[in-house]
Structure formats: structure tokens, C-alpha cells
Design a protein around this motif. Structure first.
Motif, PDB file in Angstrom:
ATOM      1  N   UNK A 192      36.749  41.795  -3.013  1.00 15.70           N
ATOM      2  CA  UNK A 192      35.278  42.107  -2.744  1.00 15.70           C
ATOM      3  C   UNK A 192      35.112  41.898  -1.266  1.00 15.70           C
ATOM      4  N   UNK A 193      35.896  41.026  -0.741  1.00 18.66           N
ATOM      5  CA  UNK A 193      35.979  40.939   0.789  1.00 18.66           C
ATOM      6  C   UNK A 193      36.555  41.971   1.625  1.00 18.66           C
TER       7      UNK A 193
ATOM      8  N   UNK B 102      35.990  45.247   1.547  1.00 17.66           N
ATOM      9  CA  UNK B 102      35.111  46.187   2.192  1.00 17.66           C
ATOM     10  C   UNK B 102      35.098  45.520   3.816  1.00 17.66           C
ATOM     11  N   UNK B 103      34.206  44.624   4.077  1.00 20.07           N
ATOM     12  CA  UNK B 103      34.082  44.189   5.325  1.00 20.07           C
ATOM     13  C   UNK B 103      35.419  43.911   6.164  1.00 20.07           C
ATOM     14  N   UNK B 104      36.595  43.476   5.351  1.00 20.10           N
ATOM     15  CA  UNK B 104      37.848  43.273   6.045  1.00 20.10           C
ATOM     16  C   UNK B 104      38.345  44.690   6.601  1.00 20.10           C
ATOM     17  N   UNK B 105      38.030  45.533   6.150  1.00 21.23           N
ATOM     18  CA  UNK B 105      38.603  47.039   6.379  1.00 21.23           C
ATOM     19  C   UNK B 105      38.003  47.085   8.181  1.00 21.23           C
ATOM     20  N   UNK B 106      36.685  46.617   8.293  1.00 18.88           N
ATOM     21  CA  UNK B 106      35.905  46.737   9.628  1.00 18.88           C
ATOM     22  C   UNK B 106      36.795  45.918  10.624  1.00 18.88           C
ATOM     23  N   UNK B 107      37.317  44.826  10.221  1.00 24.57           N
ATOM     24  CA  UNK B 107      37.942  44.095  11.271  1.00 24.57           C
ATOM     25  C   UNK B 107      39.123  44.588  11.537  1.00 24.57           C
ATOM     26  N   UNK B 108      40.163  45.229  10.427  1.00 24.78           N
ATOM     27  CA  UNK B 108      41.462  45.759  10.607  1.00 24.78           C
ATOM     28  C   UNK B 108      41.182  47.035  11.521  1.00 24.78           C
ATOM     29  N   UNK B 109      39.950  47.744  11.471  1.00 24.55           N
ATOM     30  CA  UNK B 109      39.947  48.693  12.320  1.00 24.55           C
ATOM     31  C   UNK B 109      39.584  48.319  13.872  1.00 24.55           C
ATOM     32  N   UNK B 110      38.991  47.243  13.937  1.00 23.33           N
ATOM     33  CA  UNK B 110      38.820  46.922  15.253  1.00 23.33           C
ATOM     34  C   UNK B 110      39.957  46.382  15.854  1.00 23.33           C
TER      35      UNK B 110
ATOM     36  N   UNK C 183      49.029  41.227   6.792  1.00 24.18           N
ATOM     37  CA  UNK C 183      47.888  40.013   7.238  1.00 24.18           C
ATOM     38  C   UNK C 183      46.492  39.981   6.408  1.00 24.18           C
ATOM     39  N   UNK C 184      46.137  40.854   5.814  1.00 28.98           N
ATOM     40  CA  UNK C 184      45.134  40.916   4.936  1.00 28.98           C
ATOM     41  C   UNK C 184      45.617  40.177   3.694  1.00 28.98           C
TER      42      UNK C 184
ATOM     43  N   UNK D 225      46.155  36.785   4.168  1.00 28.17           N
ATOM     44  CA  UNK D 225      45.015  35.844   4.265  1.00 28.17           C
ATOM     45  C   UNK D 225      44.310  35.320   2.834  1.00 28.17           C
TER      46      UNK D 225
ATOM     47  N   UNK E 236      43.409  50.609  -0.298  1.00 27.96           N
ATOM     48  CA  UNK E 236      42.265  51.096   0.612  1.00 27.96           C
ATOM     49  C   UNK E 236      42.863  50.945   2.045  1.00 27.96           C
TER      50      UNK E 236
END
Lengths: 297, 284
Positions: B127-128, B130-138, B150-151, B154, B222
Motif C-alpha cells: 500500500x505504501x 505507490x508514494x514510495x515510488x515517488x521517493x525512489x524517483x526523486x 532499499x524499499x 525498509x 512496480x
């Protein structure tokens, strides 16, 4: 004894875990909360548009009529699945309580589905229970009519719950077996000597003493049932229609897959909040039963 | 009376054993279906799902599954094993010092820190994501193995840290205090004295984390992306099977290739897996 340098050293030792955990779990929760108030298609060049509570109102009013059914499906899976898994696992634990080579073998057999990926479990049962699957071929081969395990909405949900129970009962069985070992044997003996029947021993000695275990098994099974996704993908892909679309499926395969990041995040936040509230409620409600268990031992 | 009593006891035991045997067989039927049907052509799978005719049985379908470009079996296993090891190294390596400090510093601050980490146990990983993808992108880690490791690590840290803290609290403090007085640094005390004593709980964490890494589908799918050159066992099976769910010549051999190794490992390590799980739950 350790002084300041010690204190700083101690602080530093928490840094690696904190960095990874904060970076990839806590910050994403923050992102999820922020995006849940925006409309965002996930494309890096676009900026999220602040829309306030719109995503949440959309979830609660469900104007297109596709989300509430996922809430129901998830709720039914969580309640019926948790009940089924726990009743069967407890029954099996009582059956396999004594340790012999035979029961050790049977325990491993009951447990093995848990080491398989939920996705593979889904594909496996889809090949067995699908319209062309093994069971229906056996039925039609013997002159009976096929059963709509996965092709009728009601059947499909029931089948999916049964598959999930098959896959998860092993974990809860292991927990119940561990819990049963903690049941004071002398109490059970004393009760039997006093003329209590098996059912009475269970009701008055074994069940109360299992209280802490029951709390753990209920919380873990409900938590894992709220996020059911991979088995759906393998078994039904949400169908027929949206009969087996769970909330996690809605988040990942509907909202996120259609670039509705804001909505997906609102749905994710809702699930995390519900999971948290449910866990704490169950733990709080079980407190009294557990105090009874302490009084026993 | 005594004799009939022992007879009912014995017949009860027999009834129980028969029930256990029947239930065990029922649990194993799906596995049996995968095994026999992995050697049969489609027509035969449809006609007799349970039988195996030695005259027409063939390893052709397994060979086809082995060479299926959608599920590169050898590299799929290599990537999955790499994930299992790397995630455990990161999650355990990061959790040991933190758990040690939390367990050995009985202040409010560190108790709150433990709660902060434990809260992560209630957050479902997929569930988390989806937003974690944006952290990984950054961080420019999207689509990479380090990002995936890393994900996944975590999501393992909360539970690992929690059971480690509980375990270190049970280890006698006098051990590390004596070593500290002898002049050993904190790191030395931790890795040379405390860590070796943690072997059982490290094994538990390793087994449970390994299972979750091995079976994870959503994170690699993903984070690496469906077009990635890296496939795990689960993403490989998905690529090979999801569009051909009624082509049983593909489904059964592919599933067989995906389940046999983990089942063999389970048979060999069965006792450790199951006792590790209950140890983890009792601590948890």
C-alpha cells in the motif's frame, strides 16, 4: 560511564535503520497524505493540484459506483476469512497437538502453502477451479454439470476466501500450536480428574489460557486480509465484473494503474488508518480476555 | 469396563489419525495436480486432470517453460536469491546496532524511538509502495535493483528491529559492561560479543525476511517495471502465465519450476521455518 561521546555514538548507531525506514516508509506516508489532497497524474513534469477533501468525498459518495463494492469485498474477506482461518487453524492445532512423527509431517503439510507466493497460489487455484480447470473437467467428464467457482460473482468471492484460507491457515496453526504449549498441563489434568469433559476442559481451561495467542492470530490475520492483492491477480483478476476486486486491487490495479495518484493515495491513507484503528481496537478489546489468561497461569 | 474404555480410547485415536491423514491428502492434492499435469499435453490435461499416462508423458513442456523468454528461470532465481541476501544484509545490518542501542538505553526517548519503528509493522508494504515510488524517483533509484533492495529492506526493518530489541533485552548486561570496562569500543562490544549471542533470533529474522522477499511480487513488478531486464521468480511467472491462464501446457510446467525449489528448501528447513515463525510471534 559512557559520557557525551558515548551518547553521540549511540545516536549514530541508529542512523542507518532510521534513514532507510524514514526515507522509504515514513516519508512515503507523508507523501501519501499530501497527494491524497491533490489531483495528480504522477508525471514528474506536472505539479499536483490541491483539491482539498475531494478525493475523500469521492471515496465516501462513490459517484461512479465502483468503489463501494471493493470496500464490501474487502470487509467480507477480512471478517469471513479471519473467522475461517482461525477456526480451522485452532481445530487443526487441537488435532495435531501431540508431537509424533505423524503429526509433525501433517503440520508441515498444513503449512506448506504459506511458503508459496500468493500470486502463484492464485494461478494454481485458477488452473484447478477455472471454467476449464481440473475440477470442472472431472465433473463434466463424469456426466455432471460444471460449477461456476470463478465465473459467478457470489461463487468467485466464496472461492477466493476459501483459497486464502487454504494458503494462510498454516501460519495461524503454528501460532496456535505454540499457544497450546503454554496452556498449563496440570490445570487440564486437574479439571479432567474433577470429571470435566473434553468440551468443558476446552471451554474453561484451554480457551481462556489461549487468550494472548488469539489476540495475535486475530490481529495478524485481519491485517493480512485487509491487503489481499496478489491472490486476486492470479485467481480472478478482480472478476467476474468487480466481484472480487479488493481495496488493495482498487488502489494498485485501478487508481494507480490509471494514473490517479491522488485518489490512490487517499485510498491508501484510508486503508492504513482503518488497519491501525482495527488493530488497536482488537488489542484493547482483548485486554480483558488476556487478563483472565494471566489469572489462570 | 476397563477393556471397553481402552478400546474407545484406541478407536478415538484411530479416528483422529484417519482425519489427519485425509486432511493432509486434501492439502496436497493441488500440488499433485501441478506435478502430474506438468508432463502432459493440453488435451490430456483437459480429459484426465488427475492421471498420468507414462506412454504420452513428456518433459517437453517443462523444457519449453525453461526456455520461455518471459520467465528466464536461471536469472529469475539468481535475481530472487540476490534480493533475499541483499535485503537481509541491509535489514539485519541496520537493525542490529539500532536494536542494541534501544535495548541498552532505558530512556523515554529511546522507548519512543522503538514505538516509532514498530508502528511500521502496521503499514502494509504494497500500500505504501505507490508514494514510495515517488521517493525512489526523486533519488533516481526507480527501476534499479538498489532501489528495490532499499524499499524491501525498509519494510523488513520494523519487525526485525522489534524482535532484536526484545532479544537483546534478555541478554545479561554484565557481559557488555565487563567488555566496556576492559576498554573495548561500543562497536567492538556489539559485533564481537552481543551479535554472536543473537544467532537464534538472527536466524529467525533471516528466514521470515527471506520468505517475504522470495514471494514478493508487487515491489519488483512496480519498482523494476514490467519491461525490466531483471525478472524475479514471481514477476517471471506473471509475465509467462497471466496472458495464457487457460493454456495449461504453459501454466503447470511454469508453476512447477516456480514452486519446486522453495518447497525443497522448506522440506529441509521445515523445523526452523515453523519454530522461527512461532518465536517471532511470541516476541511480537
Amino acid at each position: 560511564m559512557l559520557g557525551r561521546r558515548g551518547a553521540r555514538g549511540r545516536g549514530l548507531m541508529t542512523v542507518p535503520a532510521a534513514l532507510i525506514y524514514v526515507g522509504l516508509m515514513v516519508v512515503p506516508v507523508g507523501y501519501a497524505v499530501y497527494y491524497s489532497f491533490t489531483e495528480y497524474n504522477g508525471i514528474p513534469s506536472q505539479t499536483p493540484q490541491w483539491v482539498g477533501l475531494e478525493n475523500y468525498t469521492r471515496i465516501f459518495t462513490d459517484p461512479t459506483g465502483d468503489m463501494h463494492s471493493s470496500l464490501w469485498v474487502t470487509g467480507i474477506i477480512a471478517v469471513v476469512g479471519a473467522f475461517g482461518v482461525n477456526v480451522i487453524a485452532l481445530g487443526l492445532a487441537l488435532l495435531l497437538r501431540r508431537t509424533t512423527p505423524f503429526t509433525a509431517f501433517a503440520r508441515a503439510v498444513m503449512f506448506y502453502p504459506h511458503v508459496l507466493s500468493a500470486l502463484i497460489v492464485g494461478f494454481l487455484w485458477q488452473a484447478i477451479l477455472g471454467p476449464q480447470g481440473a475440477v470442472n473437467n472431472l465433473l463434466t467428464g463424469s456426466g455432471r454439470s460444471a460449477l461456476p467457482f470463478l465465473s459467478d460473482p457470489g461463487w468467485a468471492l466464496a472461492t477466493m476466501i476459501a483459497v486464502i484460507v487454504w494458503a494462510q491457515l498454516g501460519v495461524q496453526l503454528v501460532l496456535y500450536l505454540a499457544g497450546l504449549q503454554a496452556v498449563p498441563a496440570d490445570l487440564q489434568e486437574a479439571a479432567t480428574l474433577d470429571g470435566a469433559g473434553k468440551a468443558q476442559v476446552f471451554q474453561h481451561v484451554t480457551w481462556p489460557a489461549l487468550a494472548p495467542t488469539v489476540t495475535v492470530t486475530i490481529v495478524t490475520s485481519v491485517l493480512s486480509l485487509l491487503k489481499v492483492y496478489e491472490v486476486v491477480l492470479g485467481l480472478t483478476n478482480g472478476g467476474p465484473g468487480d466481484a472480487t476486486q479488493t481495496w488493495a486491487y482498487e488502489i494498485l490495479a485501478v487508481s494507480f494503474a490509471n494514473n490517479k495518484v491522488g485518489l490512490a493515495c487517499a485510498q491508501a491513507v484510508l486503508l492504513i488508518v482503518v488497519a491501525g484503528i482495527l488493530s488497536f481496537t482488537i488489542i484493547a478489546l482483548r485486554k480483558r480476555a488476556e487478563e483472565g489468561a494471566e489469572a489462570l497461569s | 469396563m476397563n477393556r471397553s474404555g481402552s478400546r474407545t480410547v484406541r478407536s478415538r485415536a484411530t479416528a483422529r489419525n484417519v482425519a489427519i491423514a485425509l486432511l493432509s491428502v486434501a492439502m496436497l492434492v493441488p500440488l499433485y495436480i501441478v506435478v502430474v499435469n506438468a508432463f502432459k499435453p493440453q488435451q490430456e490435461i483437459l480429459l484426465s486432470p488427475l492421471g498420468l499416462d507414462p506412454a504420452t508423458a513428456s518433459t517437453q513442456y517443462l523444457q519449453d517453460a525453461w526456455t520461455n523468454p518471459n520467465f528466464p528461470v536461471v536469472s529469475g532465481y539468481a535475481v530472487t536469491l540476490l534480493l533475499v541476501v541483499a535485503c537481509n544484509v541491509v535489514a539485519i545490518g541496520a537493525s542490529v546496532p539500532t536494536a542494541y542501542v534501544i535495548a541498552r538505553t532505558p530512556t523515554v526517548l529511546f522507548r519512543v524511538l522503538l514505538l516509532f519503528f514498530v508502528a511500521g509493522m502496521f503499514i502494509p508494504a504494497q500500500i505504501i509502495l505507490v508514494p514510495a515510488i515517488f521517493v525512489l524517483k526523486a533519488l533516481h533509484l526507480m527501476g534499479t535493483l538498489p532501489g528495490l533492495v532499499l524499499f524491501m529492506s525498509s519494510t523488513m526493518i520494523p519487525f526485525t528491529l522489534f524482535i532484536f530489541t526484545g532479544y537483546i533485552r534478555m541478554l545479561p548486561r554484565s557481559l557488555d559492561e565487563a567488555a566496556a570496562i576492559d576498554g573495548a569500543s561500543q562497536q567492538r562490544v556489539l559485533w564481537r560479543i552481543v551479535f554472536p549471542l543473537m544467532k537464534p533470533i538472527v536466524a529467525t529474522a533471516f528466514i521470515l525476511n527471506a520468505l517475504s522477499a522470495w514471494n514478493d511480487f508487487v515491489s519488483p513488478q512496480l519498482i523494476l517495471g514490467p519491461g525490466s531486464s531483471f525478472r524475479t521468480i514471481t514477476t517471471g511467472v506473471y509475465a509467462a502465465v497471466s496472458s495464457y491462464t487457460t493454456n495449461y501446457e504453459i501454466v503447470f510446467p511454469t508453476l512447477l519450476l516456480a514452486v519446486v525449489p522453495i518447497l525443497l528448501i522448506f522440506v529441509l528447513m521445515q523445523r526452523h521455518v515453523m519454530s522461527g515463525l512461532s518465536a517471532g510471534a511470541v516476541k511480537g
